[in-house]
Scaffold this motif. Structure first.
Motif, mmCIF file in Angstrom:
data_model
loop_
_atom_site.group_PDB
_atom_site.id
_atom_site.type_symbol
_atom_site.label_atom_id
_atom_site.label_comp_id
_atom_site.label_asym_id
_atom_site.label_seq_id
_atom_site.Cartn_x
_atom_site.Cartn_y
_atom_site.Cartn_z
ATOM 1 N N PRO A 38 0.818 -1.212 0.000
ATOM 2 C CA PRO A 38 0.000 0.000 0.000
ATOM 3 C C PRO A 38 0.853 1.264 0.000
ATOM 4 C CG PRO A 38 -0.780 -1.557 1.657
ATOM 5 C CD PRO A 38 0.533 -2.067 1.171
ATOM 6 N N ALA A 39 0.277 2.358 -0.478
ATOM 7 C CA ALA A 39 1.019 3.616 -0.588
ATOM 8 C C ALA A 39 1.580 4.075 0.752
ATOM 9 C CB ALA A 39 0.116 4.695 -1.185
ATOM 10 N N SER A 40 0.818 3.846 1.830
ATOM 11 C CA SER A 40 1.231 4.361 3.139
ATOM 12 C C SER A 40 2.427 3.631 3.737
ATOM 13 C CB SER A 40 0.054 4.278 4.114
ATOM 14 O OG SER A 40 -0.375 2.934 4.280
ATOM 15 N N ARG A 41 2.827 2.496 3.147
ATOM 16 C CA ARG A 41 3.938 1.729 3.712
ATOM 17 C C ARG A 41 5.286 2.407 3.476
ATOM 18 N NH1 ARG A 41 2.308 -3.790 4.129
ATOM 19 N NH2 ARG A 41 0.219 -3.716 5.069
ATOM 20 N N LEU A 42 5.374 3.255 2.456
ATOM 21 C CA LEU A 42 6.622 3.920 2.117
ATOM 22 C C LEU A 42 6.422 5.430 2.141
ATOM 23 C CD1 LEU A 42 6.878 0.994 0.764
ATOM 24 C CD2 LEU A 42 8.573 2.049 -0.739
ATOM 25 N N THR A 43 7.485 6.161 2.335
ATOM 26 C CA THR A 43 7.421 7.618 2.271
ATOM 27 C C THR A 43 7.414 8.070 0.814
ATOM 28 O OG1 THR A 43 9.820 7.919 2.250
ATOM 29 C CG2 THR A 43 8.754 7.745 4.411
ATOM 30 N N GLU A 44 7.086 9.339 0.606
ATOM 31 C CA GLU A 44 7.126 9.882 -0.749
ATOM 32 C C GLU A 44 8.524 9.728 -1.349
ATOM 33 O OE1 GLU A 44 5.965 13.979 -3.173
ATOM 34 O OE2 GLU A 44 6.332 14.069 -1.013
ATOM 35 N N GLU A 45 9.545 10.005 -0.561
ATOM 36 C CA GLU A 45 10.918 9.892 -1.050
ATOM 37 C C GLU A 45 11.246 8.451 -1.433
ATOM 38 O OE1 GLU A 45 9.996 11.434 1.732
ATOM 39 O OE2 GLU A 45 10.310 13.515 1.079
#
Length: 554
Positions: free
Chosen positions: A425-432
């Motif tokens: 899921p998107a929330s597992r990683l930071t934007e960077e």
């Protein structure tokens, strides 16, 4: 006083919103559809990329709208929507230079919508499977009479609202039939347990589990709703499935929009609905973010995911704490994907073409290794724990090169492919971290691709662009945490429990004329418009509206 007035206000201009708007306008209602973004379509989008002269579908790609009753009800093929069917539906290639080729096994009449199985092509595909595993080929012939019943029961479930007391339940009827060939234990077994009970060879087991991961966004260690299994396996292995849309996925949206406009429906883009206005148990309209108020004389229909509906659009309405609590506890941790759009000079030359030259002609080519232990025990963990610099060695992606079938996707003599890889899921990683993943992805895709097609080197590549769950989430608020399935298809979020039991019949308790036609409802599978069609069925029952399904299966 309202700034505008319609009989029906529809929130959201993706394919679900456009579909329900079409049914409403066909019944003589004045309809106003309001879309937050500057363009209709949601995930049904096509963009000019990754280089001049190329186009790609950065979200919805496996399109089954041709098989949807919506296609026939609005004659979308007469409104510029053309479907392209390849002779080879799918193939799976292995690094030992073998492959299995699945030939398209159904004939579709675009005027009537009728489909007829092609038994010669089924025989041809099972013959290819027999080269790998005679036992699995024998099993497929054994269940061939029953699999049509499986597919029909699954279709009845997909294209009908969850059953109310007294209404027939196709799944119960199937399970109660001792001749159905369905083991009742399947309802509580993981995908891996079911597939390993069906097939013997590691090749069929691995392929089937990877197909389920793609079609249902569920991992081998997940328990899956039985209708999803019946709709996918073994039919998808035997040549049944989606198609390529001429000119790109967005043409499906264009056709729905044309149908709406021809009947007098209105749509507004850049029109962000902020609030559903409710008085005395009725939705009387909506308020946009810029303060504009729009009256709904008869009803409001939302095609927006359920979290936005209850937490934003109904934030000032008392709908009961249990509903909000349950909605806020829904799971969104399935359906994350990395899509690599890669433009290149020369088509992949698969080593497995020596086994069967047709393997490279498939609409989808799965690149997997016949490692059952890996896909059952490690695949989920390795993909969910993707991090910059930490990619799984066995990527198990598929590629679809639509420029093989539609020259409009690429300049003459060039090609473009989309590669699909399961991701967290998107929330597992930071934007960077996601930005770094985008940088690393092309190299990782080519590293794995070369194991199967040695010519897929950087010398063959023109340009690349990669979409991650983080990008998918930013594309539309409907894709919560980057999940393309809107709401993951786990058993607790399926059928009469989707999204939660209180909302499963497409209405919010206590608001008489507010309807939900979102993919958060039953059900969201590819780009089929199931949820909006099923929502309309309940509306037609209540308001005695046009019932085009009378006299047909669903």
């Amino acid at each position: 006083m309202a700034d505008a007035s319609f009989d029906v206000v529809v929130i959201g201009g993706g394919h679900q919103g456009l579909t329900i708007a079409n049914y409403m306008v066909r019944n003589g209602y004045t309809v106003g559809l309001f879309e937050q973004r500057r363009e209709l379509g949601g995930g049904g989008c096509t963009e000019p990329r990754p280089a001049s002269g190329f186009r790609s579908n950065p979200c919805a790609h496996i399109i089954g709208l041709w098989s949807s009753p919506v296609n026939q009800d609005f004659k979308l093929h007469e409104r510029g929507l053309n479907y392209i069917f390849s002779e080879v539906q799918t193939s799976v290639v292995f690094p030992d230079d073998r492959c299995i080729v699945s030939y398209r096994a159904e004939h579709w009449d675009r005027e009537t919508g009728d489909t007829i199985p092609d038994m010669e092509q089924i025989k041809r595909t099972i013959g290819e499977i027999e080269r790998i595993s005679p036992r699995d080929a024998e099993y497929l012939w054994k269940i061939e009479p029953q699999m049509w019943e499986w597919g029909m029961a699954a279709s009845q479930i997909l294209w009908n609202p969850p059953s109310l007391p007294g209404e027939p339940d196709p799944l119960e009827a199937l399970l109660s039939n001792p001749e159905s060939g369905i083991d009742p234990r399947y309802q509580s077994m993981t995908a891996a347990e079911i597939i390993c009970s069906m097939f013997e060879s590691p090749e069929l087991r691995t392929w089937a589990l990877r197909v389920l991961n793609s079609s249902a966004a569920l991992y081998p260690d997940d328990i899956l709703p039985l209708p999803i299994l019946l709709y996918t396996i073994p039919l998808e292995l035997l040549g049944f499935g989606g198609c390529c849309i001429e000119g790109g996925a967005h043409n499906a949206v264009h056709a729905l929009q044309r149908a709406l406009s021809e009947e007098g429906g209105k749509f507004f883009v850049g029109a962000d609905v902020d609030l559903v206005l409710v008085e005395n148990g009725r939705a009387r309209g909506v308020r946009l973010s810029d303060g504009t108020e729009v009256e709904a004389k008869q009803m409001v229909i939302t095609s927006i995911e359920v979290g936005q509906t209850v937490n934003r659009h109904l934030r000032d309405v008392e709908i009961g704490p249990d509903i909000r609590r349950k909605v806020n506890n829904l799971r969104w941790d399935r359906g994350g994907l990395i899509w690599g759009n890669i433009a290149f000079h020369e088509l992949p030359r698969y080593r497995a073409q020596a086994w069967n030259p047709d393997c490279g002609k498939a609409r989808q080519v799965y690149l997997v290794e016949a490692d059952v232990d890996y896909i059952c025990r490690e695949y989920h963990h390795s993909h969910e724990n993707l991090r910059p610099g930490n990619w799984p060695d066995k990527m198990y992606f598929w590629e679809a090169t639509d420029s093989k079938f539609d020259a409009s996707y690429a300049p003459r003599g060039k090609h473009i492919s989309i590669l699909e890889f399961a991701a967290p899921p998107a929330s597992r990683l930071t934007e960077e971290e996601w930005i770094q993943i985008k940088r690393e992805a092309p190299e990782q895709f080519l590293r794995y691709w070369q194991r199967f097609a040695p010519n897929m080197t950087w010398d063959n590549i023109i340009a690349t662009i990669v979409d991650t769950p983080y990008d998918t989430q930013r594309r539309s608020d409907n894709f919560v945490d980057g999940s393309w399935v809107i709401l993951p298809l786990i058993p607790s979020q399926w059928g009469a429990m989707r999204p939660i039991p209180e909302l499963a019949q497409y209405q919010v308790p206590g608001i008489e004329n507010l309807w939900m036609a979102s993919g958060s409802c039953h059900t969201s599978v590819a780009m089929l418009a199931c949820a909006s069609y099923n929502c309309y069925k309940r509306m037609a029952q209540k308001y005695n509206l046009w019932k085009p399904w009378e006299g047909r299966l669903y």
